[in-house]
Enzyme design. Sequence first.
Site, PDB file in Angstrom:
ATOM      1  N   HIS A 165      -7.107   1.922  11.821  1.00 23.46           N
ATOM      2  CA  HIS A 165      -6.435   2.858  10.913  1.00 23.46           C
ATOM      3  C   HIS A 165      -6.955   2.577   9.503  1.00 23.46           C
ATOM      4  O   HIS A 165      -6.476   1.674   8.825  1.00 23.46           O
ATOM      5  CB  HIS A 165      -4.924   2.614  11.007  1.00 23.46           C
ATOM      6  CG  HIS A 165      -4.086   3.563  10.210  1.00 23.46           C
ATOM      7  ND1 HIS A 165      -3.226   4.470  10.787  1.00 23.46           N
ATOM      8  CD2 HIS A 165      -3.966   3.742   8.875  1.00 23.46           C
ATOM      9  CE1 HIS A 165      -2.608   5.152   9.835  1.00 23.46           C
ATOM     10  NE2 HIS A 165      -3.038   4.734   8.664  1.00 23.46           N
ATOM     11  N   ASN A 177      -5.474   8.242   3.746  1.00 25.19           N
ATOM     12  CA  ASN A 177      -5.957   8.175   5.124  1.00 25.19           C
ATOM     13  C   ASN A 177      -7.337   8.792   5.294  1.00 25.19           C
ATOM     14  O   ASN A 177      -7.671   9.800   4.670  1.00 25.19           O
ATOM     15  CB  ASN A 177      -4.995   8.945   6.029  1.00 25.19           C
ATOM     16  CG  ASN A 177      -3.678   8.234   6.205  1.00 25.19           C
ATOM     17  OD1 ASN A 177      -3.649   7.074   6.578  1.00 25.19           O
ATOM     18  ND2 ASN A 177      -2.580   8.922   5.919  1.00 25.19           N
ATOM     19  N   ARG A 223       3.010  12.604  10.339  1.00 28.18           N
ATOM     20  CA  ARG A 223       3.940  11.504  10.055  1.00 28.18           C
ATOM     21  C   ARG A 223       3.458  10.673   8.853  1.00 28.18           C
ATOM     22  O   ARG A 223       3.995  10.770   7.757  1.00 28.18           O
ATOM     23  CB  ARG A 223       4.119  10.635  11.307  1.00 28.18           C
ATOM     24  CG  ARG A 223       5.336   9.719  11.258  1.00 28.18           C
ATOM     25  CD  ARG A 223       5.124   8.456  10.461  1.00 28.18           C
ATOM     26  NE  ARG A 223       4.022   7.633  11.001  1.00 28.18           N
ATOM     27  CZ  ARG A 223       3.493   6.604  10.344  1.00 28.18           C
ATOM     28  NH1 ARG A 223       3.951   6.256   9.154  1.00 28.18           N
ATOM     29  NH2 ARG A 223       2.494   5.931  10.863  1.00 28.18           N
ATOM     30  N   ASP A 224       2.399   9.906   9.039  1.00 32.85           N
ATOM     31  CA  ASP A 224       1.895   9.033   7.972  1.00 32.85           C
ATOM     32  C   ASP A 224       1.438   9.869   6.770  1.00 32.85           C
ATOM     33  O   ASP A 224       1.648   9.493   5.616  1.00 32.85           O
ATOM     34  CB  ASP A 224       0.736   8.201   8.531  1.00 32.85           C
ATOM     35  CG  ASP A 224       0.145   7.234   7.523  1.00 32.85           C
ATOM     36  OD1 ASP A 224       0.785   6.946   6.508  1.00 32.85           O
ATOM     37  OD2 ASP A 224      -0.976   6.767   7.764  1.00 32.85           O
ATOM     38  N   CYS A 249      -2.776   7.825  -1.235  1.00 28.02           N
ATOM     39  CA  CYS A 249      -2.464   6.405  -1.146  1.00 28.02           C
ATOM     40  C   CYS A 249      -1.373   6.088  -2.160  1.00 28.02           C
ATOM     41  O   CYS A 249      -1.556   6.290  -3.357  1.00 28.02           O
ATOM     42  CB  CYS A 249      -3.688   5.557  -1.432  1.00 28.02           C
ATOM     43  SG  CYS A 249      -3.319   3.798  -1.392  1.00 28.02           S
TER      44      CYS A 249
HETATM   45 MG    MG Z   1      -2.229   5.467   6.758  1.00 32.40          MG
END
Ligand code: MG
Length: 306
Positions: free
Chosen positions: A212, A254, A20-21, A245
């Site tokens: 996170h 991430n 997802r992210d 990013c």
């Molecule tokens: Mg993230």
Amino acid sequence: MAFPAPGLPARVRIHEVGARDGLQNEKTTVPTDVKVELIRRLAAAGLTSIEATSFVHPRWVPQLADAEELFPQVRDVAAEVPVLVPNERGLDRALALGARRIAVFGSATETFAAKNLNRTVDGLLAMFAPVVARAKAEGVHVRGYLSMCFGDPWEGPVPLARAVEVAGALMDLGCDELSLGDTIGVATPGHVRALLTALNERGVATSALGVHFHDTYGQALANTLAALQHGVSTVDASAGGLGGCPYAESATGNLATEDLVWMLHGLGIETGVDLDRLIATSVWLSGHLGRPSPSRTVRALSPQEQ
Ligand code: MG
């Protein structure tokens, strides 16, 4: 060989956000069947919490426009498969497909809320209130995300009191857990400890908190260790470091799940993850994305494929 350190949790729940992210921040849109295979491979590698997709309007995040097609194909994997929902319409779509765990995505800062989520912070909270209430009434688990907890690309450092205020408001809506996002990767370990302590003082239990981190400044693992030392045992990470990013072209995004697993296993902390199978998954996905994984651990352990 593991070398345990004192004062750390025996087991960490890794919340895998790559599908997802990660994928929503990749330039390439991955075909649905590849996403399905990714999620199945992640479950087979031992990840137990795999965020599958987002029921955001397809116009906002075209990379995840296939949520309706994807979710029924991964709903029954041997892992929890939470989905992001932006509003009540998204909740309706998720519930109709049998989702049992959802997440809402808030912001500690007004500028990020306005630029990326098209609302004020209070407007977001007002939008989430009926989402969380309805989800809880249906027995659905709710995760809250709070982005920009430490720094904001436009506003700079975020005051502790500000992050605590919005985090507390999200918990007061009824969220079961809260993921504290260092969206631009600027946090350092003392800042992490200070925010966690301030949240405890606001009445938010450490057991309800996840972290996170982004590795933009190379701080993600140091920050994770600080959180573990505080008692946090839920850590978000993205397989292979998926998701560049969006605020810094050349930087990593991430925290890579492989890098996290390497550290946790080295500390003797259980994750349930088979690192070799996870790395094989990230190498396989790199082929579909057309670029090597930014994960140091993936690179170290699969030099021939990278
Ligand atoms: Mg993230």
